[in-house]
Write a protein that holds these residues in place. Structure first.
Motif, PDB file in Angstrom:
ATOM      1  N   UNK A 212      17.215  -3.715   7.980  1.00  0.00           N
ATOM      2  CA  UNK A 212      16.253  -2.912   8.064  1.00  0.00           C
ATOM      3  C   UNK A 212      16.019  -2.342   6.792  1.00  0.00           C
ATOM      4  N   UNK A 213      16.660  -2.167   5.551  1.00  0.00           N
ATOM      5  CA  UNK A 213      16.153  -1.789   4.483  1.00  0.00           C
ATOM      6  C   UNK A 213      15.299  -2.701   3.935  1.00  0.00           C
ATOM      7  N   UNK A 214      15.519  -3.954   4.105  1.00  0.00           N
ATOM      8  CA  UNK A 214      14.406  -4.946   3.724  1.00  0.00           C
ATOM      9  C   UNK A 214      13.072  -4.960   4.172  1.00  0.00           C
ATOM     10  N   UNK A 215      13.273  -4.611   5.400  1.00  0.00           N
ATOM     11  CA  UNK A 215      11.686  -4.359   5.926  1.00  0.00           C
ATOM     12  C   UNK A 215      11.099  -3.195   5.737  1.00  0.00           C
ATOM     13  N   UNK A 216      11.830  -2.071   5.352  1.00  0.00           N
ATOM     14  CA  UNK A 216      11.370  -0.911   4.895  1.00  0.00           C
ATOM     15  C   UNK A 216      10.628  -1.120   3.416  1.00  0.00           C
ATOM     16  N   UNK A 217      11.306  -1.890   2.695  1.00  0.00           N
ATOM     17  CA  UNK A 217      10.871  -2.230   1.438  1.00  0.00           C
ATOM     18  C   UNK A 217       9.597  -3.251   1.307  1.00  0.00           C
ATOM     19  N   UNK A 218       9.872  -4.184   2.269  1.00  0.00           N
ATOM     20  CA  UNK A 218       8.431  -4.902   2.550  1.00  0.00           C
ATOM     21  C   UNK A 218       7.397  -4.106   2.969  1.00  0.00           C
ATOM     22  N   UNK A 219       7.573  -3.202   3.657  1.00  0.00           N
ATOM     23  CA  UNK A 219       6.393  -2.454   4.161  1.00  0.00           C
ATOM     24  C   UNK A 219       5.875  -1.683   2.805  1.00  0.00           C
ATOM     25  N   UNK A 220       6.654  -1.150   1.836  1.00  0.00           N
ATOM     26  CA  UNK A 220       6.105  -0.577   0.709  1.00  0.00           C
ATOM     27  C   UNK A 220       5.373  -1.458  -0.281  1.00  0.00           C
ATOM     28  N   UNK A 221       5.775  -2.847   0.012  1.00  0.00           N
ATOM     29  CA  UNK A 221       4.938  -3.869  -0.658  1.00  0.00           C
ATOM     30  C   UNK A 221       3.595  -4.211  -0.079  1.00  0.00           C
ATOM     31  N   UNK A 222       3.646  -4.001   1.286  1.00  0.00           N
ATOM     32  CA  UNK A 222       2.360  -4.160   1.844  1.00  0.00           C
ATOM     33  C   UNK A 222       1.359  -3.072   1.605  1.00  0.00           C
ATOM     34  N   UNK A 223       1.994  -1.914   1.398  1.00  0.00           N
ATOM     35  CA  UNK A 223       1.277  -0.598   1.412  1.00  0.00           C
ATOM     36  C   UNK A 223       0.662  -0.630  -0.094  1.00  0.00           C
ATOM     37  N   UNK A 224       1.324  -1.112  -1.225  1.00  0.00           N
ATOM     38  CA  UNK A 224       0.863  -1.269  -2.313  1.00  0.00           C
ATOM     39  C   UNK A 224      -0.385  -2.191  -2.442  1.00  0.00           C
ATOM     40  N   UNK A 225      -0.401  -3.248  -1.877  1.00  0.00           N
ATOM     41  CA  UNK A 225      -1.292  -4.324  -1.857  1.00  0.00           C
ATOM     42  C   UNK A 225      -2.504  -3.825  -1.156  1.00  0.00           C
ATOM     43  N   UNK A 226      -2.330  -2.975  -0.103  1.00  0.00           N
ATOM     44  CA  UNK A 226      -3.428  -2.177   0.934  1.00  0.00           C
ATOM     45  C   UNK A 226      -4.145  -1.033   0.172  1.00  0.00           C
ATOM     46  N   UNK A 227      -3.122   0.078  -0.365  1.00  0.00           N
ATOM     47  CA  UNK A 227      -3.573   1.220  -0.791  1.00  0.00           C
ATOM     48  C   UNK A 227      -5.039   1.274  -1.365  1.00  0.00           C
ATOM     49  N   UNK A 228      -5.477   0.475  -2.393  1.00  0.00           N
ATOM     50  CA  UNK A 228      -6.989   0.702  -2.849  1.00  0.00           C
ATOM     51  C   UNK A 228      -7.944   0.764  -1.806  1.00  0.00           C
ATOM     52  N   UNK A 229      -7.873  -0.164  -0.589  1.00  0.00           N
ATOM     53  CA  UNK A 229      -8.712  -0.275   0.495  1.00  0.00           C
ATOM     54  C   UNK A 229      -8.719   1.021   1.322  1.00  0.00           C
ATOM     55  N   UNK A 230      -7.221   1.155   1.566  1.00  0.00           N
ATOM     56  CA  UNK A 230      -6.956   2.539   2.285  1.00  0.00           C
ATOM     57  C   UNK A 230      -7.572   3.833   1.939  1.00  0.00           C
ATOM     58  N   UNK A 231      -7.222   3.853   0.568  1.00  0.00           N
ATOM     59  CA  UNK A 231      -7.725   5.153  -0.082  1.00  0.00           C
ATOM     60  C   UNK A 231      -9.362   5.219  -0.228  1.00  0.00           C
ATOM     61  N   UNK A 232      -9.908   4.112  -0.550  1.00  0.00           N
ATOM     62  CA  UNK A 232     -11.206   3.983  -0.421  1.00  0.00           C
ATOM     63  C   UNK A 232     -12.126   4.380   0.895  1.00  0.00           C
ATOM     64  N   UNK A 233     -11.362   4.039   2.021  1.00  0.00           N
ATOM     65  CA  UNK A 233     -11.867   4.290   3.308  1.00  0.00           C
ATOM     66  C   UNK A 233     -11.180   5.468   4.114  1.00  0.00           C
ATOM     67  N   UNK A 234     -10.536   6.327   3.186  1.00  0.00           N
ATOM     68  CA  UNK A 234     -10.019   7.531   3.807  1.00  0.00           C
ATOM     69  C   UNK A 234      -9.050   7.355   4.959  1.00  0.00           C
ATOM     70  N   UNK A 235      -8.138   6.251   4.904  1.00  0.00           N
ATOM     71  CA  UNK A 235      -7.075   5.882   6.074  1.00  0.00           C
ATOM     72  C   UNK A 235      -5.777   6.215   5.522  1.00  0.00           C
ATOM     73  N   UNK A 236      -5.468   6.975   4.637  1.00  0.00           N
ATOM     74  CA  UNK A 236      -4.082   7.323   4.113  1.00  0.00           C
ATOM     75  C   UNK A 236      -3.690   8.839   4.950  1.00  0.00           C
ATOM     76  N   UNK A 237      -2.658   8.805   4.972  1.00  0.00           N
ATOM     77  CA  UNK A 237      -2.028  10.093   5.747  1.00  0.00           C
ATOM     78  C   UNK A 237      -2.031  10.983   4.429  1.00  0.00           C
TER      79      UNK A 237
END
Length: 237
Positions: A212-237
């Motif tokens: 469970x902890x590993x998947x949550x950390x993995x989600x953070x890793x995905x988020x870091x990689x995707x964050x520039x695109x998500x922020x540019x397209x106003x898709x962040x909460x």
């Protein structure tokens, strides 16, 4: 009509227009446009949350897509199926992905091909991934392609299928890197390459799946990689 009445009418119209816009305020102070088209994860047991809560069982509620949903202002669909190869995923892409009219698709595949076909899997993985990418690009879908491995992951998988020669393992790693890099550059898709950071060998439910902890950390890793695109397209909460 009195001047004051005109001002009230104009004010009412402006408020009505603003209220009708589909904008929500983000925690970081930016403005986010709620996206109704989903983000779809096309993957295998890693995407399906295998071992997240009970070893040997899938739990999509504790998968990395589920944890990402807490950060992203668009619906997420987890189309991960344990045991899927690239060929399996290609066979169900119309029903499980394209029918959802996604804006973004994350493709996380290839590990099971390696388990089943060993080193001969490379050509088939590349061919199937290219077909998946071509189908998605035909719909103008934004694609993130995931390197499902690190050097330690490939070594572990190689050892588990009887490939213990260090030189051959390093050759496998080099070939896999070249394949994913080529697919990303040739198709102009975004490559995510660090999903196992701080997870592999630390927060695991078995030899190849996180807990469970590993998947949550993995989600953070995905988020870091995707964050520039998500922020540019106003898709962040």
């Amino acid at each position: 009509m009195y001047h004051g009445q005109v001002k009230i009418i104009l004010y009412t119209i402006i408020i009505g227009v603003i209220s009708g816009l589909n904008f929500t305020s983000c925690d970081n102070g930016t403005t986010s446009n709620k996206e109704d088209r989903p983000l779809v994860f096309l993957g295998d047991s890693l995407t399906a949350g295998h071992g997240a809560s009970v070893p040997g069982k899938d739990d999509k509620t504790k998968s990395y897509p589920a944890y990402l949903q807490e950060k992203i202002n668009m619906p997420i669909i987890n189309a991960g199926v344990s045991g899927d190869t690239t060929a399996d995923a290609l066979g169900r892409i119309n029903e499980d992905v394209l029918s959802k009219n996604p804006r973004i698709v994350i493709v996380e595949l290839g590990a099971n091909d390696l388990f089943q076909l060993q080193f001969s899997a490379l050509a088939e993985i590349k061919s199937n991934l290219q077909k998946i990418i071509t189908k998605l690009k035909a719909r103008n879908i934004t694609i993130f392609l995931v390197k499902f491995y690190t050097e330690d992951v490939v070594k572990s998988v190689a050892n588990s299928i009887g490939i213990t020669n260090g030189t051959f393992q390093r050759m496998m790693i080099k070939q896999y890197d070249a394949m994913f890099n080529a697919l990303a550059s040739q198709n102009d898709v975004k490559l995510i390459s660090n999903i196992w950071d701080s997870v592999w060998g630390v927060h695991m439910s078995d030899t190849i799946h996180p807990d469970t902890v590993g998947y949550e950390i993995m989600a953070d890793n995905f988020f870091k990689a995707m964050e520039p695109y998500l922020q540019e397209n106003y898709l962040l909460k």
